[in-house]
Scaffold this motif. Sequence first.
Motif, PDB file in Angstrom:
ATOM      1  N   GLU A   6     -17.083  35.662  28.605  1.00  0.00           N
ATOM      2  CA  GLU A   6     -15.877  36.471  28.440  1.00  0.00           C
ATOM      3  C   GLU A   6     -15.993  37.747  29.268  1.00  0.00           C
ATOM      4  O   GLU A   6     -16.962  38.495  29.126  1.00  0.00           O
ATOM      5  CB  GLU A   6     -15.700  36.831  26.969  1.00  0.00           C
ATOM      6  N   LEU A   7     -15.012  37.981  30.121  1.00  0.00           N
ATOM      7  CA  LEU A   7     -14.943  39.236  30.861  1.00  0.00           C
ATOM      8  C   LEU A   7     -13.923  40.111  30.154  1.00  0.00           C
ATOM      9  O   LEU A   7     -12.721  39.856  30.202  1.00  0.00           O
ATOM     10  CB  LEU A   7     -14.521  38.997  32.311  1.00  0.00           C
ATOM     11  N   ASP A  29     -20.155  34.047  41.225  1.00  0.00           N
ATOM     12  CA  ASP A  29     -19.835  32.757  40.605  1.00  0.00           C
ATOM     13  C   ASP A  29     -19.181  32.978  39.251  1.00  0.00           C
ATOM     14  O   ASP A  29     -19.807  33.482  38.326  1.00  0.00           O
ATOM     15  CB  ASP A  29     -21.105  31.940  40.457  1.00  0.00           C
ATOM     16  N   LEU A  30     -17.916  32.583  39.145  1.00  0.00           N
ATOM     17  CA  LEU A  30     -17.163  32.735  37.903  1.00  0.00           C
ATOM     18  C   LEU A  30     -17.063  31.429  37.116  1.00  0.00           C
ATOM     19  O   LEU A  30     -16.324  31.352  36.139  1.00  0.00           O
ATOM     20  CB  LEU A  30     -15.746  33.244  38.204  1.00  0.00           C
ATOM     21  N   ALA A  36     -10.814  35.910  30.278  1.00  0.00           N
ATOM     22  CA  ALA A  36     -10.795  37.284  30.764  1.00  0.00           C
ATOM     23  C   ALA A  36      -9.538  37.964  30.247  1.00  0.00           C
ATOM     24  O   ALA A  36      -8.524  37.316  29.992  1.00  0.00           O
ATOM     25  CB  ALA A  36     -10.820  37.325  32.285  1.00  0.00           C
ATOM     26  N   ASP A  37      -9.641  39.272  30.079  1.00  0.00           N
ATOM     27  CA  ASP A  37      -8.464  40.050  29.729  1.00  0.00           C
ATOM     28  C   ASP A  37      -8.232  41.082  30.824  1.00  0.00           C
ATOM     29  O   ASP A  37      -8.852  41.005  31.888  1.00  0.00           O
ATOM     30  CB  ASP A  37      -8.613  40.677  28.336  1.00  0.00           C
ATOM     31  N   SER A  38      -7.359  42.037  30.587  1.00  0.00           N
ATOM     32  CA  SER A  38      -7.047  43.019  31.627  1.00  0.00           C
ATOM     33  C   SER A  38      -8.282  43.816  32.045  1.00  0.00           C
ATOM     34  O   SER A  38      -8.453  44.141  33.222  1.00  0.00           O
ATOM     35  CB  SER A  38      -5.935  43.959  31.173  1.00  0.00           C
ATOM     36  N   ALA A  39      -9.174  44.099  31.115  1.00  0.00           N
ATOM     37  CA  ALA A  39     -10.412  44.800  31.460  1.00  0.00           C
ATOM     38  C   ALA A  39     -11.298  43.926  32.351  1.00  0.00           C
ATOM     39  O   ALA A  39     -11.974  44.428  33.253  1.00  0.00           O
ATOM     40  CB  ALA A  39     -11.167  45.202  30.202  1.00  0.00           C
ATOM     41  N   GLN A  63      -7.290  30.458  34.179  1.00  0.00           N
ATOM     42  CA  GLN A  63      -6.816  31.580  33.365  1.00  0.00           C
ATOM     43  C   GLN A  63      -7.042  32.907  34.074  1.00  0.00           C
ATOM     44  O   GLN A  63      -6.196  33.794  34.067  1.00  0.00           O
ATOM     45  CB  GLN A  63      -7.505  31.579  31.991  1.00  0.00           C
ATOM     46  N   VAL A  64      -8.181  33.060  34.741  1.00  0.00           N
ATOM     47  CA  VAL A  64      -8.493  34.291  35.460  1.00  0.00           C
ATOM     48  C   VAL A  64      -7.572  34.441  36.678  1.00  0.00           C
ATOM     49  O   VAL A  64      -7.025  35.514  36.916  1.00  0.00           O
ATOM     50  CB  VAL A  64      -9.981  34.314  35.879  1.00  0.00           C
ATOM     51  N   VAL A  65      -7.382  33.372  37.405  1.00  0.00           N
ATOM     52  CA  VAL A  65      -6.502  33.406  38.578  1.00  0.00           C
ATOM     53  C   VAL A  65      -5.073  33.732  38.153  1.00  0.00           C
ATOM     54  O   VAL A  65      -4.402  34.569  38.772  1.00  0.00           O
ATOM     55  CB  VAL A  65      -6.564  32.071  39.349  1.00  0.00           C
ATOM     56  N   GLN A  66      -4.603  33.112  37.089  1.00  0.00           N
ATOM     57  CA  GLN A  66      -3.239  33.360  36.614  1.00  0.00           C
ATOM     58  C   GLN A  66      -3.065  34.795  36.126  1.00  0.00           C
ATOM     59  O   GLN A  66      -2.028  35.414  36.370  1.00  0.00           O
ATOM     60  CB  GLN A  66      -2.874  32.374  35.510  1.00  0.00           C
ATOM     61  N   LEU A  67      -4.076  35.337  35.468  1.00  0.00           N
ATOM     62  CA  LEU A  67      -3.996  36.711  35.002  1.00  0.00           C
ATOM     63  C   LEU A  67      -3.973  37.683  36.184  1.00  0.00           C
ATOM     64  O   LEU A  67      -3.202  38.644  36.184  1.00  0.00           O
ATOM     65  CB  LEU A  67      -5.166  37.013  34.062  1.00  0.00           C
ATOM     66  N   ALA A  68      -4.791  37.419  37.186  1.00  0.00           N
ATOM     67  CA  ALA A  68      -4.777  38.259  38.391  1.00  0.00           C
ATOM     68  C   ALA A  68      -3.419  38.186  39.073  1.00  0.00           C
ATOM     69  O   ALA A  68      -2.884  39.205  39.540  1.00  0.00           O
ATOM     70  CB  ALA A  68      -5.885  37.829  39.346  1.00  0.00           C
TER      71      ALA A  68
END
Length: 79
Positions: A6-7, A29-30, A36-39, A63-68
Amino acid sequence: MSLPAELSLRTAVDVLKAAPALTAGGVLDLSGVTRADSAGISLLLELTRRAGGSLKLSGAPQQVVQLARFFGVDSVLSF
């Protein structure tokens, strides 16, 4: 050290402390990240900044790509 699953704000300090080792090869490497959240996105931006803008983020979960993308920073992060 590898990235936590979790980031988030909770894990950001530890990741920043380990940043030199994590980003030494210019690739982060992710693949082990599950959330991940905004932080977490802010953390990736800071790691990219510290690497002079040339950090490659490999294995990023959707999920990380979509949030970015949602925050409009996907063009700054190199997935």
